[in-house]
Design a protein around this motif. Sequence first.
Motif, PDB file in Angstrom:
ATOM      1  N   ALA A   1       0.835  -1.208   0.000  1.00 33.92           N
ATOM      2  CA  ALA A   1       0.000   0.000   0.000  1.00 33.92           C
ATOM      3  C   ALA A   1       0.867   1.255   0.000  1.00 33.92           C
ATOM      4  CB  ALA A   1      -0.933   0.000   1.215  1.00 33.92           C
ATOM      5  N   VAL A   2       1.944   1.266   0.789  1.00 33.95           N
ATOM      6  CA  VAL A   2       2.833   2.429   0.842  1.00 33.95           C
ATOM      7  C   VAL A   2       3.453   2.679  -0.524  1.00 33.95           C
ATOM      8  CG1 VAL A   2       4.986   3.340   1.802  1.00 33.95           C
ATOM      9  CG2 VAL A   2       3.306   2.272   3.311  1.00 33.95           C
ATOM     10  N   VAL A   3       3.949   1.627  -1.162  1.00 31.56           N
ATOM     11  CA  VAL A   3       4.554   1.762  -2.496  1.00 31.56           C
ATOM     12  C   VAL A   3       3.537   2.336  -3.477  1.00 31.56           C
ATOM     13  CG1 VAL A   3       5.480   0.468  -4.472  1.00 31.56           C
ATOM     14  CG2 VAL A   3       6.263  -0.054  -2.146  1.00 31.56           C
ATOM     15  N   ARG A   4       2.326   1.802  -3.458  1.00 31.86           N
ATOM     16  CA  ARG A   4       1.284   2.259  -4.391  1.00 31.86           C
ATOM     17  C   ARG A   4       0.868   3.700  -4.097  1.00 31.86           C
ATOM     18  NH1 ARG A   4      -2.148  -2.138  -5.963  1.00 31.86           N
ATOM     19  NH2 ARG A   4      -3.282  -0.641  -7.217  1.00 31.86           N
ATOM     20  N   MET A   5       0.787   4.088  -2.811  1.00 36.58           N
ATOM     21  CA  MET A   5       0.372   5.444  -2.461  1.00 36.58           C
ATOM     22  C   MET A   5       1.441   6.471  -2.803  1.00 36.58           C
ATOM     23  SD  MET A   5      -2.725   5.312  -1.498  1.00 36.58           S
ATOM     24  CE  MET A   5      -2.758   4.123  -2.822  1.00 36.58           C
ATOM     25  N   LYS A   6       2.703   6.073  -2.785  1.00 36.71           N
ATOM     26  CA  LYS A   6       3.776   6.995  -3.147  1.00 36.71           C
ATOM     27  C   LYS A   6       3.841   7.205  -4.659  1.00 36.71           C
ATOM     28  CE  LYS A   6       7.733   6.202  -1.003  1.00 36.71           C
ATOM     29  NZ  LYS A   6       8.800   5.495  -0.265  1.00 36.71           N
ATOM     30  N   SER A   7       3.529   6.166  -5.434  1.00 35.34           N
ATOM     31  CA  SER A   7       3.615   6.296  -6.888  1.00 35.34           C
ATOM     32  C   SER A   7       2.324   6.805  -7.520  1.00 35.34           C
ATOM     33  CB  SER A   7       3.999   4.944  -7.516  1.00 35.34           C
ATOM     34  OG  SER A   7       2.984   3.986  -7.282  1.00 35.34           O
ATOM     35  N   ASN A   8       1.195   6.449  -6.963  1.00 33.47           N
ATOM     36  CA  ASN A   8      -0.103   6.856  -7.512  1.00 33.47           C
ATOM     37  C   ASN A   8      -1.091   7.036  -6.362  1.00 33.47           C
ATOM     38  OD1 ASN A   8      -2.137   7.436  -9.336  1.00 33.47           O
ATOM     39  ND2 ASN A   8      -2.636   5.293  -9.702  1.00 33.47           N
ATOM     40  N   PRO A   9      -0.978   8.153  -5.635  1.00 35.34           N
ATOM     41  CA  PRO A   9      -1.778   8.302  -4.412  1.00 35.34           C
ATOM     42  C   PRO A   9      -3.281   8.378  -4.662  1.00 35.34           C
ATOM     43  CG  PRO A   9      -0.612  10.338  -4.918  1.00 35.34           C
ATOM     44  CD  PRO A   9      -0.146   9.317  -5.906  1.00 35.34           C
ATOM     45  N   ALA A  10      -3.994   7.750  -3.749  1.00 31.00           N
ATOM     46  CA  ALA A  10      -5.453   7.885  -3.714  1.00 31.00           C
ATOM     47  C   ALA A  10      -5.769   9.061  -2.795  1.00 31.00           C
ATOM     48  CB  ALA A  10      -6.072   6.595  -3.176  1.00 31.00           C
ATOM     49  N   ASP A  11      -7.021   9.441  -2.758  1.00 26.51           N
ATOM     50  CA  ASP A  11      -7.441  10.489  -1.828  1.00 26.51           C
ATOM     51  C   ASP A  11      -7.524   9.938  -0.409  1.00 26.51           C
ATOM     52  OD1 ASP A  11      -7.890  12.527  -3.847  1.00 26.51           O
ATOM     53  OD2 ASP A  11      -9.622  11.325  -4.445  1.00 26.51           O
ATOM     54  N   ILE A  12      -8.021   8.694  -0.312  1.00 29.06           N
ATOM     55  CA  ILE A  12      -8.261   8.057   0.980  1.00 29.06           C
ATOM     56  C   ILE A  12      -7.833   6.597   0.903  1.00 29.06           C
ATOM     57  CG2 ILE A  12     -10.096   7.231   2.542  1.00 29.06           C
ATOM     58  CD1 ILE A  12     -11.526   9.871   2.052  1.00 29.06           C
ATOM     59  N   ILE A  13      -7.253   6.116   1.997  1.00 24.43           N
ATOM     60  CA  ILE A  13      -6.972   4.685   2.111  1.00 24.43           C
ATOM     61  C   ILE A  13      -7.744   4.143   3.302  1.00 24.43           C
ATOM     62  CG2 ILE A  13      -4.834   5.123   3.397  1.00 24.43           C
ATOM     63  CD1 ILE A  13      -3.749   2.478   2.199  1.00 24.43           C
TER      64      ILE A  13
ATOM     65  N   ALA B   1       4.081  10.401   6.801  1.00 26.74           N
ATOM     66  CA  ALA B   1       5.374  11.009   6.504  1.00 26.74           C
ATOM     67  C   ALA B   1       5.692  11.014   5.007  1.00 26.74           C
ATOM     68  CB  ALA B   1       6.479  10.271   7.253  1.00 26.74           C
ATOM     69  N   GLU B   2       5.360   9.925   4.309  1.00 24.33           N
ATOM     70  CA  GLU B   2       5.801   9.748   2.924  1.00 24.33           C
ATOM     71  C   GLU B   2       4.746  10.062   1.865  1.00 24.33           C
ATOM     72  OE1 GLU B   2       7.662   5.910   2.508  1.00 24.33           O
ATOM     73  OE2 GLU B   2       8.749   6.141   4.400  1.00 24.33           O
ATOM     74  N   ALA B   3       3.487  10.052   2.236  1.00 16.67           N
ATOM     75  CA  ALA B   3       2.395  10.377   1.299  1.00 16.67           C
ATOM     76  C   ALA B   3       1.339  11.169   2.062  1.00 16.67           C
ATOM     77  CB  ALA B   3       1.811   9.101   0.697  1.00 16.67           C
ATOM     78  N   PRO B   4       1.698  12.368   2.538  1.00 17.50           N
ATOM     79  CA  PRO B   4       0.810  13.112   3.437  1.00 17.50           C
ATOM     80  C   PRO B   4      -0.531  13.543   2.827  1.00 17.50           C
ATOM     81  CG  PRO B   4       2.685  14.462   2.783  1.00 17.50           C
ATOM     82  CD  PRO B   4       2.940  13.082   2.265  1.00 17.50           C
ATOM     83  N   ALA B   5      -0.637  13.552   1.516  1.00 17.80           N
ATOM     84  CA  ALA B   5      -1.906  13.934   0.887  1.00 17.80           C
ATOM     85  C   ALA B   5      -2.957  12.830   1.021  1.00 17.80           C
ATOM     86  CB  ALA B   5      -1.689  14.272  -0.586  1.00 17.80           C
TER      87      ALA B   5
END
Length: 156
Positions: free
Chosen positions: A56-68, A88-92
């Motif tokens: 999930a972290v890898v995917r959120m850093k490369s193609n972030p969703a609005d909500i997880i 820390a790494e995908a704050p949006a």
Amino acid sequence: MIPYPVKEPPLTWKFHCMIKVFICDDHKLVIEGMELILSESSEISIAGFSLTGEEAVVRMKSNPADIILLDINLPGKNGIEICKQLSAEAPAVKVIALTMIRDLSLVKLMLKNGARGYILKNAGKEEVIHAILSVHAGNRYLDSEINEMILNDMTE
């Protein structure tokens, strides 16, 4: 000169963005159930899913969703660690814990680590959708049972 008063366009003319939701849970049945529930909302689209927090972290850093929607009990790193890492790494990306855990100390830890919401897996579809819409709008959301636990803890 304009022969008529200029007005705002109707709300239906405004650009509408779907809320992209990613699901992280180690149970495929939960993922498939959430996909089915969320697909009924015209305001939500499924951005993907993973069975582990690390993925999930890898995917959120490369193609972030609005909500997880993030489970706490995961293989490898647990949801509490993943929540902190995402903050820390995908704050949006806004985290909503989706779990069966009713332990107040873990609720507080998730919130401290950046979760914007906490809902239990026994919540109905309306509550899950309401939580997503509320968190996406910038609010925090707590399952009614969790909210009651926090209020009781504060008054003891």
